[in-house]
Scaffold this active site. Structure first.
Site, PDB file in Angstrom:
ATOM      1  N   LYS A 131       0.824  -1.217   0.000  1.00 40.29           N
ATOM      2  CA  LYS A 131       0.000   0.000   0.000  1.00 40.29           C
ATOM      3  C   LYS A 131       0.864   1.276   0.000  1.00 40.29           C
ATOM      4  CE  LYS A 131      -3.990  -2.239   2.175  1.00 40.29           C
ATOM      5  NZ  LYS A 131      -5.020  -2.100   3.239  1.00 40.29           N
ATOM      6  N   TYR A 174     -12.463  -1.576  -3.849  1.00 36.36           N
ATOM      7  CA  TYR A 174     -13.005  -1.741  -2.498  1.00 36.36           C
ATOM      8  C   TYR A 174     -14.521  -1.573  -2.456  1.00 36.36           C
ATOM      9  CZ  TYR A 174      -8.370  -1.954  -0.329  1.00 36.36           C
ATOM     10  OH  TYR A 174      -7.114  -2.349   0.071  1.00 36.36           O
ATOM     11  N   PHE A 189     -15.542   4.263   6.649  1.00 34.82           N
ATOM     12  CA  PHE A 189     -14.188   4.653   6.251  1.00 34.82           C
ATOM     13  C   PHE A 189     -13.951   4.553   4.741  1.00 34.82           C
ATOM     14  CE2 PHE A 189     -14.099   0.168   7.605  1.00 34.82           C
ATOM     15  CZ  PHE A 189     -13.580  -0.451   6.460  1.00 34.82           C
ATOM     16  N   ARG A 225      -2.650 -14.461   4.835  1.00 30.76           N
ATOM     17  CA  ARG A 225      -3.315 -13.686   5.901  1.00 30.76           C
ATOM     18  C   ARG A 225      -2.556 -13.867   7.227  1.00 30.76           C
ATOM     19  NH1 ARG A 225      -7.438  -9.993   4.459  1.00 30.76           N
ATOM     20  NH2 ARG A 225      -8.091 -10.206   6.621  1.00 30.76           N
ATOM     21  N   THR A 252      -5.852  -6.759  10.647  1.00 28.57           N
ATOM     22  CA  THR A 252      -6.087  -5.481   9.961  1.00 28.57           C
ATOM     23  C   THR A 252      -5.508  -4.311  10.751  1.00 28.57           C
ATOM     24  OG1 THR A 252      -8.169  -6.417   9.141  1.00 28.57           O
ATOM     25  CG2 THR A 252      -7.887  -4.013   8.963  1.00 28.57           C
ATOM     26  N   ARG A 290       2.262  -6.579   8.990  1.00 27.27           N
ATOM     27  CA  ARG A 290       1.580  -5.374   9.499  1.00 27.27           C
ATOM     28  C   ARG A 290       2.129  -4.942  10.848  1.00 27.27           C
ATOM     29  NH1 ARG A 290      -4.502  -6.999   7.380  1.00 27.27           N
ATOM     30  NH2 ARG A 290      -4.486  -5.755   5.478  1.00 27.27           N
ATOM     31  N   ASN A 320      -2.097   0.252   6.602  1.00 29.16           N
ATOM     32  CA  ASN A 320      -1.626  -1.003   7.210  1.00 29.16           C
ATOM     33  C   ASN A 320      -0.736  -1.826   6.277  1.00 29.16           C
ATOM     34  OD1 ASN A 320      -3.636  -1.867   5.554  1.00 29.16           O
ATOM     35  ND2 ASN A 320      -4.861  -2.880   7.117  1.00 29.16           N
ATOM     36  N   HIS A 380      -2.168  -5.403   1.478  1.00 27.51           N
ATOM     37  CA  HIS A 380      -3.479  -6.045   1.291  1.00 27.51           C
ATOM     38  C   HIS A 380      -3.245  -7.534   1.090  1.00 27.51           C
ATOM     39  CE1 HIS A 380      -7.466  -6.902  -0.367  1.00 27.51           C
ATOM     40  NE2 HIS A 380      -6.844  -7.622  -1.289  1.00 27.51           N
ATOM     41  N   GLU A 401      -9.476 -10.183  -7.738  1.00 28.06           N
ATOM     42  CA  GLU A 401      -8.518  -9.099  -7.521  1.00 28.06           C
ATOM     43  C   GLU A 401      -7.306  -9.222  -8.456  1.00 28.06           C
ATOM     44  OE1 GLU A 401      -9.898  -8.576  -2.857  1.00 28.06           O
ATOM     45  OE2 GLU A 401      -7.868  -9.312  -3.279  1.00 28.06           O
TER      46      GLU A 401
END
Ligand code: GDP
Length: 140
Positions: free
Chosen positions: A11, A51, A59, A87, A93, A104, A114, A117, A128
């Protein structure tokens, strides 16, 4: 049976901080193979599409603004049990809740910024990956 591909983005916060190389190193050391990868920047419109499932969340507008605020790296990754293992590698998150040693925990600065993704299902990994890459942009 669990699929063997997932999709990730490094990100804008992590890219801007110069952490892309360190994050990719952790990803490769965890056994993920890079199948496709590009540096790019989303428009806020494209971030909104990516998203879209979060459209009703409070948010959403901030997330679209943040995700289009600077360059990112998008990549398709391959490994057995890819979605779940990735993950685990990235952590929760909210970095405050992320396990020690996760990407993260090490690199994220807030629940929004964070660092990375990771797809949350095989189905979304496919969607995606297709959002960013065509068939000619992938390792065979
Ligand atoms: P993920 O699957 O762990 O990425 O989490 P989600 O799918 O729930 O949320 C998508 C992204 O929205 C997260 O990675 C964050 O960048 C952002 N996000 C999630 N929750 C919040 C929140 O409460 N506030 C803000 N500002 N951003 C959030």
């Amino acid at each position: 049976m669990a699929g063997n591909r997932t999709f990730t983005m490094i990100k804008p916060d992590a890219f801007a901080a110069g952490n892309s190389g360190a994050i990719l190193k952790m990803i490769e050391e965890a056994g993920f193979k890079i199948v496709a990868m590009k540096a790019t920047q989303l428009s806020s419109e494209l971030a909104g599409k990516f998203y879209a499932v979060h459209k009703e969340r409070p948010f959403y507008a901030d997330l679209c603004k943040y995700m289009s605020s600077g360059p990112i790296i998008a990549a398709i990754l391959e490994k057995d049990n890819a979605v779940e293992d990735f993950r685990t590698l990235i952590g929760a998150t909210n970095p405050a809740n992320a396990a020690e040693g996760t990407i993260r925990k090490i690199f994220a600065t807030s629940i929004e910024a964070n660092a990375v993704h990771g797809s949350d299902s095989d189905e979304n990994a496919e969607i995606e990956g297709n959002f960013y890459f065509n068939q000619y942009e992938r390792v065979k």
